[in-house]
Scaffold this active site. Structure first.
Site: not given
Lengths: 193, 251
Positions: A77, A175, A177
């Site tokens: 990001c 993202h 994650e």
């Protein structure tokens, strides 16, 4: 495997740590030069405002360290945007790894882009076992236009780089994650590089 | 293409889900972590946890819960309820929340929005607006709709955006609990008023209602609680329906 997560008080590091845990790895959150240098993999996450994030990096001398790293580095990001030459956000000069400049979406679309969008034109080992047009979670107001270092594309207002690669440096705008099992796959691919 | 988001909302009290959640195949439907996992597996795009505990209880139970949820799920989640300071938010984010939602505290102290956006970035600041239409005027309400204020919803939405909110969660108290559809006219006007994403909330009863919130209400996301908790609508079924209606949906 030693995984260093660069600590510069910017961003939601906990989500990245938990994502690594789910993959069976432990990350070390650190701003210690020797620990970062000796890690096998380096994660460079970041959310928030680019100008203040860059300031925090500089306070810790990390702006000098990061470009010298030789192991695989993954900017996530804002981390990816800070690896570029500059970002329009706060007219911030970046670390200059990627030969690109981040600019803001226009008000023709809702800003920030928030939610799940597809990634395509995938062109890197980072995307092993990821099919074209897989969905990833994105939250951002600034984007990196398509460039020579693009390894994934996303369309929001325009086609832009949702991932970049140059030598050992990788960057993803989304993202991993927080992007379900396919995001986890991308993190896993990075750790396997 | 950016997809429309489906967001189940879980009400939490003392670390447990409330509102008689009714999942037959869950061992413990009161366990927010198990429910969160279930929703993640069935295709929820995000989750919202709304803590309705009293302040004292909240401190003890919410943080460990947020941590457990963050460990267990790999999609974004928002935490709301009783958040009134930068410190509150810091603690939630440090424990793995992706976004926080503020409501009454933002109305009472609008500067809080500015502070949070500056400290943590707009991407994690959701401002929830509870609204009620009275004599053709949409007014901001507090305390779950019980307390009226003089604030015009659209003016407030503008201010919220200017102060750096990344998203607005709009709940129509006229529609909430009715299962007769979302307040699409107000939603559409809101989307024209501000240029940040809008989450529609209040009134979901059928799959068509959700489609209408996207098509007529121009919402970017739809939030619902009971239709999902009572399995009146399953998320995979809803998403297929929306896709058939030519909406951009992550399947």
């Amino acid at each position: 495997m030693k995984i260093a997560i660069i600590d510069y008080d910017s961003g939601n590091i906990q989500s990245v740590l938990f994502a690594l845990e789910r993959l069976g790895f432990t990350g070390t959150v650190t701003n210690d030069w020797s620990k970062i240098k000796s890690a096998d993999k380096v994660l460079f996450p970041g959310v928030g405002e680019a100008g203040s994030a860059m300031k925090k990096l500089k306070e810790k001398g990390l702006d000098v360290l990061i470009p010298t790293l030789k192991q695989p580095v993954l900017g996530i990001c804002l981390g990816m945007q800070l690896l570029c030459k500059s970002t329009q956000e706060g007219n911030t000069e970046g670390l200059g790894i990627f030969n690109a400049n981040a600019i803001r979406f226009s008000n023709a679309v809702k800003v920030p882009q928030m939610g799940w969008n597809t990634i395509y034109d995938l062109n890197s080992p980072l995307f092993a076992n990821i099919k074209e047009n897989e969905y990833m979670y994105l939250v951002h107001s600034f984007y990196v236009p398509k460039c020579e270092e693009s390894i994934a594309t996303t369309n929001y207002e325009t086609e832009y780089s949702s991932a970049l690669q140059k030598n050992n440096f990788y960057g993803v705008q989304f993202h991993p994650e927080k992007s379900g099992k396919f995001g986890a796959q991308i993190l896993s691919n990075f750790l396997a590089l | 293409m950016l997809t429309k988001r489906i967001i189940p909302c879980l009400d939490i009290k003392n670390g447990r889900t409330v509102k008689g959640v009714n999942f037959v195949d869950l061992k413990d439907a009161g366990d927010p972590v198990e429910l969160a996992k279930k929703y993640t597996e069935t295709g929820a795009d995000e989750l919202v946890f709304l803590d309705i505990s009293a302040t004292e209880e909240r401190r003890k139970t919410l943080i460990p819960l947020v941590r457990e949820v963050a460990k267990a799920i790999n999609i974004p989640f928002t935490v709301g309820g009783g958040i009134s300071s930068v410190e509150d938010v810091k603690l939630l984010l440090q424990n793995g929340a992706d976004k926080i939602s503020i409501n009454s505290s933002a109305v009472k102290n609008p500067k809080l929005i500015t502070e949070l956006a500056k400290e943590f970035g707009s991407q994690c600041v959701v401002v929830a607006i509870d609204a009620k239409e009275i004599d053709g005027q949409w007014k901001v309400h507090l305390m779950g709709g019980k307390t009226a204020t003089e604030r015009d919803v659209f003016e407030w939405a503008n201010e919220v955006e200017q102060r750096g909110a990344g998203e607005i969660l709009f709940t129509s108290m006229n529609n909430d609990g009715t299962k007769k559809g979302f307040a699409n006219e107000a939603l559409a006007k809101l989307s024209e008023t501000v240029n940040i994403p809008i989450i529609a909330s209040g009134g979901a009863g059928t799959m068509q209602h959700v489609a209408d919130a996207f098509i007529n209400g121009k919402a970017d996301a739809a939030l619902a609680a009971s239709i999902f908790h009572f399995q009146e609508i399953e998320i995979p079924e809803l998403k297929r329906f929306l896709k058939l209606n030519n909406l951009a949906i992550r399947l």
